[in-house]
Scaffold this motif. Structure first.
Motif, mmCIF file in Angstrom:
data_model
loop_
_atom_site.group_PDB
_atom_site.id
_atom_site.type_symbol
_atom_site.label_atom_id
_atom_site.label_comp_id
_atom_site.label_asym_id
_atom_site.label_seq_id
_atom_site.Cartn_x
_atom_site.Cartn_y
_atom_site.Cartn_z
ATOM 1 N N VAL A 193 5.025 18.915 -19.277
ATOM 2 C CA VAL A 193 5.151 17.943 -18.203
ATOM 3 C C VAL A 193 6.642 18.163 -17.647
ATOM 4 O O VAL A 193 7.401 18.101 -18.202
ATOM 5 N N GLY A 194 6.639 17.987 -16.413
ATOM 6 C CA GLY A 194 7.620 17.953 -15.538
ATOM 7 C C GLY A 194 8.058 16.282 -14.902
ATOM 8 O O GLY A 194 7.876 15.480 -15.796
ATOM 9 N N THR A 195 8.579 16.404 -13.777
ATOM 10 C CA THR A 195 8.791 15.450 -13.303
ATOM 11 C C THR A 195 7.764 14.473 -12.783
ATOM 12 O O THR A 195 6.751 14.981 -12.621
ATOM 13 N N THR A 196 7.746 13.107 -12.604
ATOM 14 C CA THR A 196 6.890 12.071 -12.029
ATOM 15 C C THR A 196 7.434 11.581 -10.805
ATOM 16 O O THR A 196 8.400 11.121 -10.812
ATOM 17 N N THR A 197 6.601 11.544 -9.782
ATOM 18 C CA THR A 197 7.212 10.927 -8.368
ATOM 19 C C THR A 197 6.136 10.156 -7.994
ATOM 20 O O THR A 197 4.716 10.193 -8.205
ATOM 21 N N GLU A 198 6.415 9.086 -7.207
ATOM 22 C CA GLU A 198 5.603 7.879 -6.567
ATOM 23 C C GLU A 198 5.983 8.035 -5.104
ATOM 24 O O GLU A 198 6.713 7.317 -4.466
ATOM 25 N N PRO A 199 5.446 9.077 -4.208
ATOM 26 C CA PRO A 199 5.662 8.904 -2.968
ATOM 27 C C PRO A 199 5.087 7.958 -2.141
ATOM 28 O O PRO A 199 4.267 7.098 -2.501
ATOM 29 N N ASP A 200 5.657 7.733 -0.940
ATOM 30 C CA ASP A 200 5.365 6.535 0.101
ATOM 31 C C ASP A 200 3.826 6.824 0.612
ATOM 32 O O ASP A 200 3.686 7.769 1.276
ATOM 33 N N THR A 201 2.743 6.031 0.214
ATOM 34 C CA THR A 201 1.379 6.158 0.793
ATOM 35 C C THR A 201 1.127 4.966 1.767
ATOM 36 O O THR A 201 0.113 4.887 1.820
ATOM 37 N N THR A 202 2.014 4.487 2.575
ATOM 38 C CA THR A 202 1.717 3.413 3.472
ATOM 39 C C THR A 202 0.730 4.157 4.583
ATOM 40 O O THR A 202 1.069 5.060 5.207
ATOM 41 N N PRO A 203 -0.512 3.513 4.630
ATOM 42 C CA PRO A 203 -1.408 4.253 5.441
ATOM 43 C C PRO A 203 -1.311 3.968 7.003
ATOM 44 O O PRO A 203 -0.462 2.980 7.277
ATOM 45 N N GLU B 70 0.749 -1.399 0.001
ATOM 46 C CA GLU B 70 -0.014 0.141 0.053
ATOM 47 C C GLU B 70 0.740 1.310 -0.156
ATOM 48 O O GLU B 70 0.323 2.388 0.115
ATOM 49 N N SER B 71 2.176 1.342 -0.239
ATOM 50 C CA SER B 71 2.936 2.360 -0.296
ATOM 51 C C SER B 71 3.182 2.959 -1.614
ATOM 52 O O SER B 71 3.760 4.001 -1.786
ATOM 53 N N ASN B 72 2.518 2.262 -2.510
ATOM 54 C CA ASN B 72 2.731 2.796 -4.209
ATOM 55 C C ASN B 72 1.537 3.214 -4.755
ATOM 56 O O ASN B 72 1.427 3.196 -5.920
ATOM 57 N N ASN B 73 0.605 3.713 -3.984
ATOM 58 C CA ASN B 73 -0.698 3.866 -4.616
ATOM 59 C C ASN B 73 -1.036 5.312 -5.219
ATOM 60 O O ASN B 73 -2.040 5.573 -6.019
ATOM 61 N N GLU B 74 0.010 6.056 -5.175
ATOM 62 C CA GLU B 74 0.182 7.447 -5.589
ATOM 63 C C GLU B 74 0.907 7.588 -6.665
ATOM 64 O O GLU B 74 2.227 7.349 -6.522
ATOM 65 N N THR B 75 0.486 8.446 -7.706
ATOM 66 C CA THR B 75 1.515 9.094 -8.850
ATOM 67 C C THR B 75 1.497 10.369 -8.919
ATOM 68 O O THR B 75 0.085 10.965 -9.163
ATOM 69 N N ASP B 76 2.264 11.383 -8.995
ATOM 70 C CA ASP B 76 2.238 12.738 -8.758
ATOM 71 C C ASP B 76 3.006 13.348 -10.101
ATOM 72 O O ASP B 76 4.223 12.691 -10.188
ATOM 73 N N VAL B 77 2.214 13.888 -11.096
ATOM 74 C CA VAL B 77 3.084 14.332 -12.189
ATOM 75 C C VAL B 77 3.149 16.099 -12.160
ATOM 76 O O VAL B 77 1.995 16.519 -11.720
ATOM 77 N N LEU B 78 4.373 16.669 -12.106
ATOM 78 C CA LEU B 78 4.357 18.059 -11.956
ATOM 79 C C LEU B 78 4.007 18.656 -13.532
ATOM 80 O O LEU B 78 4.586 18.231 -14.378
ATOM 81 N N VAL B 79 3.051 19.610 -13.624
ATOM 82 C CA VAL B 79 2.843 20.072 -14.775
ATOM 83 C C VAL B 79 2.563 21.512 -14.747
ATOM 84 O O VAL B 79 2.419 22.254 -13.653
ATOM 85 N N THR B 80 2.894 22.360 -15.838
ATOM 86 C CA THR B 80 2.848 23.563 -15.800
ATOM 87 C C THR B 80 1.878 24.085 -16.945
ATOM 88 O O THR B 80 1.881 23.659 -18.061
ATOM 89 N N LEU B 81 0.747 24.888 -16.379
ATOM 90 C CA LEU B 81 -0.371 25.239 -17.271
ATOM 91 C C LEU B 81 -0.129 26.642 -17.896
ATOM 92 O O LEU B 81 0.165 27.749 -17.005
#
Length: 666
Positions: A258-268, A240-251
């Protein structure tokens, strides 16, 4: 992470998971790093959900309610076991509640259910949309925090509808890949199993309604686009630590960089109900208490049948008083949900309790609540009218009313909904009602007011021209001429190709038009694609050509022009190594046509379409041992609904399938 041809990312490898204890199963967070074989036979094989975001699908468009940031996403199961959900209708709750069924297999690779866990959130079936509303994933734009991380939420997607079923096998390198694929029923049937097979992905295209984040009032700038699978910690997963994907975007000025993509720890965190105990019978005011590992949580909420019934920001034991008389007597599911100061969520295991507030003979009618449309809303065209009706003795039937008179036949089973053609009603104020009768004859009537506005029905769609080319390498159609100025043209392309996923693609050109790729399906060998173009003048005696990226293979190109077509609407792709070829197209508008292209790499075998559909073109290529076909609805849709394109045979071959909606002009 590697990027496969066609812009679709493919995640490689599998996470191994050892046998889990009962405590770990209650809130699993065990991670075993690196590619590994799946756990041995007899141990529990759990799913592992993550969200894949194809960054080349981002765009900013003007939607019906203002500017929108649009995206495509896939909810992907990279675990060693399937996500398998059994929904069932609860008469006491008035909605569908679900069990997650935990699976194992024996030495002969026969799979079976070894345990099941209640799911805290309810599965609300929306009959018009043809799928469940359930928080499978959430999406939104967030501020960039001073340190560069994810900050506060700026604007969230309204996305709540999910089929929860494989679109295709996204990663066939996983051990047990494809297990579960043939278990899932139709999205439109709420009584069937839902889930994701091992390696399977549930894809939602950027064209689909709800695949957007509202942008009105949001200035240009840099944000984090956050996608989170199982945001409420409803499911048991191996990781359950890998449920999130974050993408840096500039509008900026209608464009997305599109910038970097990260997958932060989501351990609940973990949470556990203290009172009431599972199996308790309660009445009157009930004290709800719980514990959590969160330390100093921002808030603790309590859910009954998925509905929040109270919350607290006070400390342990996080006590809330619940008035049990707000639900009907019977069994109900209770859970505690904790939100941490960092915004993470964990949900306790669900307990079943019995509510009994009876005091003498039952003379009360069912509890009735309108769910569609909203009271006081403005409506037009074909309108879904729906209520939630519950009663301790059970609901016998619900009769819908329009201005006090029956509207359609009574509904004797859930979901309690009808489609009302408001064009048959005069404009102005009208009253929608629902009279629910329980099994003892007690009745309750609820009424809401709506404002009807005139709407123009869609113009009838029809096929103007249809031409086909079959053969090897580049395919060029016979000359075609359209009869009308404004039409939508679809080029439905299927090709043979090398063995394996993403080994083939095509490009379409010709007829003096600008063609764009609508959707491609290549998760199995070969490829099926749909390309589209719009005309502003009649096309006179012109040809269309499809060219394969990998030459030397057979294929079929079918070009169809649709009279009164305004544009291409929603689109979908699917593929599988076996099973009945099918896919769903969500939220198809009234008056639309859905057309599809497919390829079978294994055999030259005729398709058997379901009722209401027709195979318009088919090539049984016996020399190559392939089948290429074009399938469609026999007539335009009569209401806003989910459409499932399906063949009942053959079922032993691998296939790719792709479809698109042609929306009618008004």
């Amino acid at each position: 992470m590697t990027t496969a041809p066609g812009g679709r990312s493919r995640r490689l490898g599998a996470l191994g998971c050892a046998a889990l204890t009962a405590a770990a199963l209650a809130c699993a967070s065990t991670t075993v790093g690196g590619p590994a074989d799946a756990a041995p036979a007899g141990t529990v094989h759990l799913p592992d959900l993550t969200t894949v975001i194809p960054t080349d699908s981002f765009s900013i468009v003007d939607g019906p309610d203002g500017r929108e940031f649009r995206y495509t996403h896939l909810v992907f199961n990279r675990g060693e076991g399937p996500l398998r959900i059994e929904p069932s209708y609860s008469e006491a709750a008035g909605t569908y509640l679900g069990h997650q069924q935990l699976m194992t297999h024996d030495a002969g690779d026969t799979w079976s259910v070894v345990d099941q866990r209640r799911i805290a959130d309810a599965f609300t079936f929306h009959a018009e949309h043809g799928h469940f509303h359930f928080p499978l994933a959430t999406f939104g734009l967030f501020e960039v925090a001073p340190g560069g991380g994810v900050g506060a939420a700026v604007t969230m997607s309204p996305k709540v509808g999910f089929c929860i079923s494989d679109s295709y096998i996204y990663d066939d390198s996983l051990e047990h890949a494809g297990v579960g694929h043939d278990w899932w029923g139709s999205c439109a049937d709420p009584t069937t199993l839902r889930g994701l097979s091992v390696g399977g992905a549930d894809e939602y295209d950027y064209r689909d309604p709800g695949q957007s984040v509202p942008l009105d009032g949001v200035p240009d700038g840099t944000y984090w686009f956050r996608a989170m699978s199982d945001p409420n910690n409803d499911f048991v997963e191996s990781d359950e630590s890998n449920n999130e994907t974050d993408v840096l975007v500039t509008l900026s000025q209608g464009t997305v960089t599109v910038g970097t993509t990260t997958e932060p720890d989501t351990t609940p965190c973990t949470s556990e109900l203290v009172s009431p105990a599972g199996g308790d019978t309660v009445s009157g005011t009930v004290a709800l208490t719980s514990t959590t590992s969160a330390g100093n949580p921002a808030r603790v909420r309590y859910l009954v049948d998925g509905t929040p019934v109270g919350s607290t920001t006070a400390g342990a034991p996080y006590a809330v008083d619940w008035a049990s008389g707000t639900v009907v007597d019977g069994q109900h599911w209770l859970a505690a949900r904790v939100t941490t100061g960092a915004g993470r969520v964990c949900t306790s295991p669900v307990r079943a309790i019995t509510v009994d507030n009876s005091s003498g003979p039952d003379h009360a009618g069912p509890m009735v609540t309108f769910t569609d449309p909203e009271a006081g809303s403005t409506v037009g065209g074909r309108v879904a009218v729906a209520v939630r009706a519950v009663d301790a003795s059970g609901v016998d039937h619900v009769q819908f009313l329009l201005d006090g008179k029956p509207l359609k036949a009574a509904r004797t089973a859930p979901p309690y909904t009808v489609i009302w053609n408001s064009r048959e009603t005069t404009a102005g104020t009208h009253h929608l009602g629902a009279r629910a009768v329980d099994t003892r004859g007690n009745a309750t009537t609820r009424t809401i007011r709506v404002e009807v506005v005139p709407t123009t029905p869609p113009k009838p769609l029809s096929i103007d021209v249809s031409v086909v080319a079959r053969g090897s390498d580049s395919l060029t159609t016979p000359k075609l001429s359209t009869s009308y100025r404004r039409e939508v043209l679809l080029a439905l392309v299927s090709y043979d190709g090398p063995a394996g996923a993403d080994g083939q693609s095509a490009k379409v050109s010709g007829a003096g038009l600008t063609w764009h790729l609508v959707k491609r399906s290549s998760s199995q060998s070969g490829v099926s694609e749909i390309w589209a173009a719009r005309t502003t003048a009649r096309v006179g005696s012109r040809t269309v050509t499809a060219t394969p990226a990998t030459p030397g293979y057979d294929g079929m190109l079918s070009v169809i022009s649709v009279r009164n077509g305004a544009r291409v609407g929603v689109a979908a792709a699917a593929g599988a190594p076996s099973g009945a070829p099918d896919f769903y197209v969500p939220a198809v508008q009234e008056g639309s046509l859905v057309l599809a292209a497919g390829n079978d790499w294994d055999a030259a075998v005729a398709r058997t379409p379901v009722s209401g559909q027709i195979v318009r073109r088919q090539w049984l290529d016996t020399a190559a041992g392939d089948t290429f076909w074009v399938q469609a609805l026999t007539r335009p849709t009569t209401a806003h609904r989910l459409v499932t394109i399906r063949d009942t045979a053959p079922t032993a071959d691998q296939w790719n399938y792709v479809g698109a909606e042609v929306v009618a002009r008004h």
